[in-house]
Design a protein around this motif. Structure first.
Motif, PDB file in Angstrom:
ATOM      1  N   UNK A  29      10.100 -44.534  35.139  1.00 29.85           N
ATOM      2  CA  UNK A  29       9.745 -43.239  34.547  1.00 29.85           C
ATOM      3  C   UNK A  29       8.260 -42.925  34.587  1.00 29.85           C
ATOM      4  N   UNK A  30       7.396 -43.934  34.658  1.00 31.21           N
ATOM      5  CA  UNK A  30       5.966 -43.650  34.725  1.00 31.21           C
ATOM      6  C   UNK A  30       5.556 -43.135  36.098  1.00 31.21           C
ATOM      7  N   UNK A  31       6.354 -43.442  37.112  1.00 32.88           N
ATOM      8  CA  UNK A  31       6.106 -42.937  38.468  1.00 32.88           C
ATOM      9  C   UNK A  31       7.157 -41.902  38.857  1.00 32.88           C
ATOM     10  N   UNK A  32       7.721 -41.213  37.865  1.00 32.54           N
ATOM     11  CA  UNK A  32       8.823 -40.273  38.103  1.00 32.54           C
ATOM     12  C   UNK A  32       8.493 -39.272  39.210  1.00 32.54           C
ATOM     13  N   UNK A  33       9.487 -39.011  40.052  1.00 32.96           N
ATOM     14  CA  UNK A  33       9.333 -38.043  41.133  1.00 32.96           C
ATOM     15  C   UNK A  33       8.978 -36.668  40.572  1.00 32.96           C
ATOM     16  N   UNK A  34       7.958 -36.065  41.138  1.00 34.91           N
ATOM     17  CA  UNK A  34       7.547 -34.748  40.692  1.00 34.91           C
ATOM     18  C   UNK A  34       6.712 -34.755  39.429  1.00 34.91           C
ATOM     19  N   UNK A  35       6.337 -35.927  38.955  1.00 33.03           N
ATOM     20  CA  UNK A  35       5.518 -36.030  37.742  1.00 33.03           C
ATOM     21  C   UNK A  35       6.302 -36.587  36.572  1.00 33.03           C
TER      22      UNK A  35
END
Length: 343
Positions: free
Chosen positions: A142-148
């Motif tokens: 979740x910290x590198x979630x796609x699109x922010x």
């Protein structure tokens, strides 16, 4: 008496946070995803993420050297320039770190540790050392979630780790996903995953409010830990609110029931104050119904039909996920439909 846990210092803008590979060394295969997580953490929280000495040495080295993984944790604890720690990704073997972990060192240098899944082993050792730990997103998830980073994740991390400690209510996620993306495809990093509308919590049983300290994590990992020297003693389980989730291994509902029967056999359910049950990843609607049936069945067998239980809570292996301060106190109020955290 309820156990006491030291609250680590908050992670403020400018904090240096060590990225740890305590389980899989898979990160070296998706370095674009790693750098996206580093950038997004800096943008949202102002933290500088720095890799621990062995964190980026690859899966073969880290698989062969569990002590090197434990050394990274102990390096981060003792390093005065490191203010907190985050798990890069989970795996299936951090139980191998147990012979190399030093609880006295964890207690002497209490720092925030954030992670989930196989990080359950390390989170639990922090609790055994008397230090709060944080069940929440990993660097590659979740910290590198796609699109922010999702605003729900940002809010959860801030309330648990950044803001001045004050009570807050948990809430269901407004939307959720378990869609898989190819982390090796750096072009897809900017593409937002498809989400389902939020469907709220399910209060399975219980009428009276109850309060206790948070304990738990990933059920499959707790099963690996069960019976080892790293398993918490009865005094830590007594009076706890259990926060339990399942992984993308998708254990069948009856297996969850069997694990809960083990907890009943140990007396854990008899002394529990409540239960938070996570949204189960990759479960069909029929499986969810079976899961709820098994939970009620085992609690009935254990004489705990009074235990407040709220299910479909957003933590663990679906996204976005909450950050839960393990060791912190939580109050479940079925009548009001509220879950309040006292970090």
């Amino acid at each position: 008496m309820a156990p006491h846990f030291i609250r680590p210092p908050r992670l403020l803008s400018g904090s240096r946070v060590a990225a740890l590979s305590l389980s899989s060394g898979f990160v070296t295969e998706v370095m674009g995803r790693y750098h996206a997580g580093v950038r997004q953490v800096a943008a949202e929280f102002g933290w500088e993420v720095v890799p621990a000495p062995n964190a980026l040495r690859g899966p073969d080295y880290l698989d062969a050297n569990p002590q090197a993984r434990a050394d990274d944790l102990q390096w981060a604890l003792q390093n005065p320039d490191i203010h907190g720690m985050v798990s890069i990704i989970g795996g299936d073997d951090s139980v191998r770190l147990l012979p190399f972990l030093d609880l006295e060192l964890i207690r002497a240098h209490p720092k925030a540790f954030l992670g989930y899944s196989d990080a359950t082993v390390t989170l639990t050792q922090f609790l055994r050392a008397g230090v709060m730990a944080y069940h929440g997103p990993a660097l590659l998830t979740d910290l590198a979630e796609n699109g922010g980073m999702h605003p729900f994740v940002v809010e959860g991390v801030r309330r648990a780790l950044v803001d001045e400690p004050q009570p807050f209510d948990l809430a269901p996620a407004p939307e959720w996903t378990q869609a898989r993306m190819d982390w090796a495809d750096e072009g897809a990093q900017a593409v937002r995953r498809p989400f389902h509308p939020g469907d709220g919590w399910v209060w399975l049983q219980g009428e009276r409010a109850a309060e206790g300290h948070l304990m738990g994590g990933c059920l499959e990992v707790l099963d690996m830990l069960n019976g080892t020297p790293g398993w918490p003693g009865p005094e830590l389980w007594h009076g706890a609110v259990l926060a339990l989730e399942t992984s993308n291994d998708v254990p069948p509902p009856h297996q969850v029931g069997y694990w809960l029967r083990n907890y009943a056999g140990q007396g854990i359910l008899a002394g529990a104050a409540g239960l938070l049950l996570a949204r189960a990843r990759d479960y069909t609607g029929e499986m969810v119904g079976e899961l709820y049936g098994w939970v009620r069945r085992v609690l009935r067998e254990a004489g705990r039909e009074d235990l407040p239980v709220v299910a479909n809570v957003d933590f663990g292996h679906t996204s976005p996920q909450l950050t839960l301060p393990l060791g912190g106190r939580v109050r479940l109020d079925p009548a009001a439909g509220r879950v309040t955290v006292f970090p």
